[in-house]
Design an enzyme around this catalytic site. Structure first.
Site, PDB file in Angstrom:
ATOM      1  N   SER A  31       0.836  -1.207   0.000  1.00 42.65           N
ATOM      2  CA  SER A  31       0.000   0.000   0.000  1.00 42.65           C
ATOM      3  C   SER A  31       0.874   1.261   0.000  1.00 42.65           C
ATOM      4  O   SER A  31       1.752   1.384  -0.850  1.00 42.65           O
ATOM      5  CB  SER A  31      -0.958  -0.054   1.195  1.00 42.65           C
ATOM      6  OG  SER A  31      -1.968   0.892   1.067  1.00 42.65           O
ATOM      7  N   ASP A  57      -9.602  -3.245  -6.106  1.00 42.64           N
ATOM      8  CA  ASP A  57      -8.729  -2.274  -5.448  1.00 42.64           C
ATOM      9  C   ASP A  57      -8.656  -1.026  -6.320  1.00 42.64           C
ATOM     10  O   ASP A  57      -8.305  -1.114  -7.504  1.00 42.64           O
ATOM     11  CB  ASP A  57      -7.325  -2.899  -5.283  1.00 42.64           C
ATOM     12  CG  ASP A  57      -6.339  -1.965  -4.581  1.00 42.64           C
ATOM     13  OD1 ASP A  57      -6.736  -0.857  -4.180  1.00 42.64           O
ATOM     14  OD2 ASP A  57      -5.164  -2.363  -4.453  1.00 42.64           O
ATOM     15  N   HIS A  92      -8.046  -4.431  -1.549  1.00 43.55           N
ATOM     16  CA  HIS A  92      -6.902  -3.708  -1.003  1.00 43.55           C
ATOM     17  C   HIS A  92      -6.688  -4.028   0.476  1.00 43.55           C
ATOM     18  O   HIS A  92      -7.631  -3.972   1.262  1.00 43.55           O
ATOM     19  CB  HIS A  92      -7.090  -2.201  -1.176  1.00 43.55           C
ATOM     20  CG  HIS A  92      -5.843  -1.437  -0.861  1.00 43.55           C
ATOM     21  ND1 HIS A  92      -4.838  -1.284  -1.779  1.00 43.55           N
ATOM     22  CD2 HIS A  92      -5.407  -0.845   0.274  1.00 43.55           C
ATOM     23  CE1 HIS A  92      -3.846  -0.606  -1.228  1.00 43.55           C
ATOM     24  NE2 HIS A  92      -4.163  -0.341   0.023  1.00 43.55           N
TER      25      HIS A  92
END
Ligand code: NAG
Length: 272
Positions: free
Chosen positions: A56, A212, A242
């Protein structure tokens, strides 16, 4: 890493925003990486086998640190970068993955900008303008269009409920640019790094999840690396969302896709 798998893990506890202002996070990660690379012998690490990784926003830092380290010919070269659902640009929040997954937990389309604002200590009143790209001057839009645009996302990813749509009400707002211009820098948006940087990057692992908003950031970076001759191992998790890997090992919350991410990623690293 071959034979007995006995890795040394260095985890950088960089200071969080907004108390620790942007771009200190990059400076801190870079300092830690440089220190480690200078002292690999003290850590009993093979200097030809060093990997930089993150997931991320951590993958954003990892991406940028790998780019910054290229200028350090005095240090061991990074062997590979391992990027797990990276966020890599702050220009276009209308890419297909942003449209398709705008309401998919845990990272909603609006939430991305909301976190950006908190991280950069900016007012959240600009969220709607940023979603509509009103923070992007035309010159910047034109400059990076060749690297960040829905046209560059493969057709197979546009099947699921995607309607071609540009930031419809595009209308540049200089005050929003002033507030948010940090997100158009190469630190925040390492997708904007020039070809001469990208072409020198090490072999790369990129993991994307179908559900995502950041999927297309990963796909666009993969494309840039491949266009510049960098070998890319790409894993696309069709049923992943995600952040799912963080749930690995949490009993019934440990989705099969989390197991796959951990397995694929460790297999890649062990195979290096
Ligand atoms: C964040 O912004 C507020 C208001 O603009 C300011 O008073 C404060 O000092 C800022 N915080 C940091 C850590 O820069």
């Amino acid at each position: 890493l071959r034979g007995s798998f006995n890795p040394v893990l260095l985890n950088v506890l960089y200071g969080l925003g907004p108390e620790n202002p942007y771009p200190n996070q990059y400076t801190e990660c870079e300092k830690a990486a440089i220190h480690f690379l200078k002292h690999v012998d003290d850590y009993h690490v093979d200097s030809s086998r060093i990997i930089v990784s993150g997931d991320s926003c951590g993958a954003n830092f990892a991406t940028r640190i790998c780019q910054l380290l290229l200028s350090r010919s005095d240090l061991p070269r990074i062997h590979s970068q391992v990027l797990i659902y990276p966020g890599l640009q702050g220009m276009d929040f209308y890419l297909p993955s942003y449209q398709q997954n705008s309401k998919v937990p845990i990272l909603w389309r609006e939430t991305v900008i909301y976190f950006c604002c908190l991280y950069l200590n900016k007012t959240t009143s600009v969220i709607n303008d940023v979603l509509e790209s009103r923070h992007v001057p035309e010159s910047i839009r034109q400059k990076y269009r060749k690297w960040v645009h829905a046209d560059l996302v493969p057709e197979e990813f546009k099947a699921r409920g995607y309607r071609p749509q540009e930031p419809g009400l595009y209308q540049f707002k200089p005050n929003v640019y002033e507030e948010m211009k940090d997100i158009l820098e190469e630190n925040f948006s390492p997708l904007f790094a020039p070809d001469e940087t990208i072409s020198k990057l090490p072999q790369t692992y990129i993991l994307t999840c179908e559900f995502d908003v950041l999927r297309d950031d990963g796909l666009l970076y993969k494309r840039r690396l491949e266009d510049n001759g960098v070998p890319v191992t790409w894993v696309h998790v069709e049923n992943g969302f995600h952040g799912v890997a963080i749930l690995f090992g949490y009993g019934i919350l440990s989705f099969p896709s989390a197991g796959r991410i951990v397995r694929e990623t460790t297999d890649y690293i062990k195979g290096l």
